[in-house]
Design an enzyme around this catalytic site. Structure first.
Site, PDB file in Angstrom:
ATOM      1  N   ARG A 243       8.799  -3.632  -7.584  1.00 21.31           N
ATOM      2  CA  ARG A 243       8.658  -2.866  -6.539  1.00 21.31           C
ATOM      3  C   ARG A 243       7.152  -1.830  -6.199  1.00 21.31           C
ATOM      4  O   ARG A 243       6.270  -1.022  -5.987  1.00 21.31           O
ATOM      5  CB  ARG A 243       9.789  -2.020  -6.301  1.00 21.31           C
ATOM      6  N   GLN A 336      -3.591   2.344  17.439  1.00 17.39           N
ATOM      7  CA  GLN A 336      -3.977   4.026  17.953  1.00 17.39           C
ATOM      8  C   GLN A 336      -5.153   4.348  17.962  1.00 17.39           C
ATOM      9  O   GLN A 336      -5.525   4.486  19.157  1.00 17.39           O
ATOM     10  CB  GLN A 336      -2.570   4.600  18.222  1.00 17.39           C
ATOM     11  N   GLY A 340      -7.034  -0.223  23.303  1.00 16.74           N
ATOM     12  CA  GLY A 340      -6.607  -1.484  23.580  1.00 16.74           C
ATOM     13  C   GLY A 340      -7.513  -2.577  22.181  1.00 16.74           C
ATOM     14  O   GLY A 340      -7.335  -3.765  22.835  1.00 16.74           O
ATOM     15  N   GLU A 363      11.343  -7.481  -1.678  1.00 15.25           N
ATOM     16  CA  GLU A 363      11.469  -6.515  -3.197  1.00 15.25           C
ATOM     17  C   GLU A 363      12.639  -5.097  -3.217  1.00 15.25           C
ATOM     18  O   GLU A 363      11.936  -4.266  -3.502  1.00 15.25           O
ATOM     19  CB  GLU A 363      10.428  -6.175  -3.542  1.00 15.25           C
TER      20      GLU A 363
END
Length: 383
Positions: A243, A336, A340, A363
């Protein structure tokens, strides 16, 4: 990528600088094309292995790099900022080496220099169709046969499936729930082992994920890792470290997206000035930077606890949760910022956004991480 992470030693600082150099020269020019083609970059892993980057957190006398986890994770972050598929692959390889190192017999530990030496690549075979978050429900069976076992069953979602040289496999040796699971070291060319076709994934397309099919595969008892029935605790111990690996990968992915967004915002002009100078966008970038630095802080804190021999399971879950949620948010915001252009494949941020999603899933899903954290909080109250 900024290097404001205070490596603990000059050697560690040099290692991170070396990683950044290799990433820039060897990985960056290849990443976009390999991901577009869905091509598994096996030679890239050999390059990293020959540079000593595939066994960093393991002792030198076992063939590893002898580096603290704090340093290993920063190396992962550097790789993930450019090519997440490769960083995840390095993390999975390290995860696969954990069990033979920590729980293997003397004979299996004797194989560690080969496993960690850089030429071999590992996989971690735990998940099944009905045993993802509920790993104790796995159905693959290892049945005693003379002085060995016969293994039958199917594993799913296995990173490096069909590409790895070895797998750490978890199979049921009795019907006693989580206490009936054992762990084995399996060669990639194991008789009776076949592979499904690569999964058609949303992201990380350069990282092969496939099923493993075991059909009465004969495995010597000497390939069992730990005692019979010890597999579930081995899996949980490995996942705490895994993790942290994914937290570092997610942080690197977010940092890479932030770097591209800042560079674009500094060059793109609207209304007579760079868009980074417009408050609405500047604040968005500031929030992205805060999320990246917060994610980095959580994984470094957990890693430092691990390096000091302190309990770190809760901190690992916090790091995985915070870093992967941050990666999803930062990569979405990077798209963002580019507007485009961010939605096209001419820029890498759309790929980063697709890659971030799975970080919240593997995980241990982030819902599982919340359960783990909540259970730790409940135990702290009772104590």
């Amino acid at each position: 990528m900024p290097a404001e992470r205070m490596p603990p030693t000059p050697e560690a600082e040099d290692l991170i600088a070396l990683t950044r150099e290799i990433v820039g020269k060897e990985l960056a020019p290849r990443a976009a094309d390999a991901e577009e083609a869905g091509a598994f970059p096996r030679e890239v892993f050999r390059t990293l292995g020959r540079a000593g980057l595939l066994g960093l957190p393991y002792p030198e006398d076992a063939g590893g790099g002898g580096q603290p986890y704090e340093v290993y994770l920063q190396v992962l972050e550097e790789i993930a900022a450019v090519w997440a598929s490769v960083a995840v692959g390095v993390s999975v390889h390290s995860l696969a080496c954990f069990a033979p190192h920590a729980f293997g017999s003397a004979e299996l530990r004797g194989r560690l220099p080969d496993l960690l030496g850089g030429e071999l690549l590992g996989g971690y075979a735990l998940s099944e169709a009905q045993a993802g978050s509920d790993a104790a429900a796995l159905a693959t069976r290892a049945v005693r046969d003379g002085d060995g076992y016969r293994i039958t069953g199917t594993k799913m979602w296995i990173t490096h499936g069909g590409e790895a040289d070895f797998y750490v496999l978890f199979a049921r040796t009795s019907d006693d729930g989580g206490r009936g699971i054992s762990c084995f070291l399996i060669d990639g060319d194991q008789p009776g082992l076949t592979f499904g076709p690569p999964e058609r994934k949303m992201g990380l397309t350069g990282s092969t994920t496939a099923q493993l099919h075991f059909d009465d595969a004969p495995v010597p008892a000497g390939r069992r890792i730990g005692a019979e029935g010890q597999g579930f605790p081995i899996a949980l111990a490995a996942l705490d470290s895994g993790r942290l690996g994914i937290a570092a990968c997610a942080t690197g992915l977010a940092q890479g997206a932030l770097d591209h967004a800042v560079a674009y915002a500094a060059e793109r002009t609207q209304f007579g000035r760079p868009i980074i100078e417009h408050q609405g966008l500047g604040f968005l970038l500031a929030d992205m930077a805060a999320a990246v630095e917060s994610a980095r802080a959580t994984y470094l804190e957990a890693a430092r606890r691990r390096d000091r021999g302190l309990p770190y399971a809760r901190q690992a879950s916090v790091a995985k949760l915070v870093a992967t949620d941050a990666a999803m948010r930062v990569t979405t915001d990077a798209v963002q910022v580019l507007g485009g252009y961010g939605y096209t494949r001419d820029f890498p941020v759309e790929r980063y956004m697709r890659e971030a999603k799975v970080m919240q899933i593997f995980e241990g899903t982030n819902q599982i991480q919340r359960m783990v954290i909540a259970r730790h909080l409940a135990r702290s109250v009772r104590s």
